[in-house]
Design a protein around this motif. Sequence first.
Motif, short mmCIF file in Angstrom:
data_model
loop_
_atom_site.label_atom_id
_atom_site.label_comp_id
_atom_site.label_asym_id
_atom_site.label_seq_id
_atom_site.Cartn_x
_atom_site.Cartn_y
_atom_site.Cartn_z
N UNK A 29 -8.62 18.02 -40.96
CA UNK A 29 -9.26 18.39 -42.20
C UNK A 29 -10.43 19.30 -41.89
N UNK A 30 -10.80 20.13 -42.82
CA UNK A 30 -11.93 21.02 -42.63
C UNK A 30 -13.25 20.27 -42.67
N UNK A 35 -13.93 17.54 -50.24
CA UNK A 35 -13.13 18.55 -50.95
C UNK A 35 -11.69 18.57 -50.46
N UNK A 36 -11.51 18.42 -49.16
CA UNK A 36 -10.16 18.42 -48.58
C UNK A 36 -9.35 17.24 -49.12
N UNK A 37 -9.96 16.08 -49.20
CA UNK A 37 -9.26 14.90 -49.70
C UNK A 37 -9.00 15.03 -51.20
N UNK A 85 0.03 13.40 -40.95
CA UNK A 85 -1.28 12.79 -40.76
C UNK A 85 -2.35 13.84 -40.99
N UNK A 86 -3.39 13.45 -41.72
CA UNK A 86 -4.54 14.30 -41.94
C UNK A 86 -5.72 13.60 -41.28
N UNK A 87 -6.44 14.32 -40.44
CA UNK A 87 -7.45 13.71 -39.59
C UNK A 87 -8.83 14.31 -39.88
#
Length: 177
Positions: free
Chosen positions: A91-92, A97-99, A74-76
């Motif tokens: 995520x930062x 950009x992270x996505x 999971x990325x939050x």
Amino acid sequence: MRALIVTEFVSLDGVYEEHSPWRAPYDPDDGPFKREELFVSSALLLGRTTFDEFAAYWPTATGSFAECMNALPKYVATTRPGPLAWNATALGPDVVSEVQALKAQPGGPLLVYGSGTLARTLLRHGLVDELRLMVFPLVLGRGKRLFDTLEHLPLTLLGTRELGSGVLLLTYGPARP
């Protein structure tokens, strides 16, 4: 490149979040659809509110759906400090950009469940490959609307599917020139 899929429950007037049990009177046969989309995904991308709600329920749930939900990374998207449990990574601060970086990695689709604020950000920046709207046959008149803050978002209808109880699944992609 991974596809990014957003799936949302919405009322006919576009409300995605309203704190009454508005889905309760409907019993759509969405189980097979939800199972299909989860089992082909390689990771979940969630906003913090949705993540917190899911993390309070899924780790103790049982069955193959729960096992898949719990096993996926999971990325939050969150601004709250502190560690995340439940196989999650924050995520930062530059979510876009992270996505983009996550999409550039090899693997299956990234799936966004709910997470309306995050979904709007991803739509605004052209990062969504498929938008799946489960449209419930009611008008709420109030609540957060999915498209409130979006301007000019041309989409192409990719498919429709009836899920029962008057609930329609509408699948859209970016409009092609």
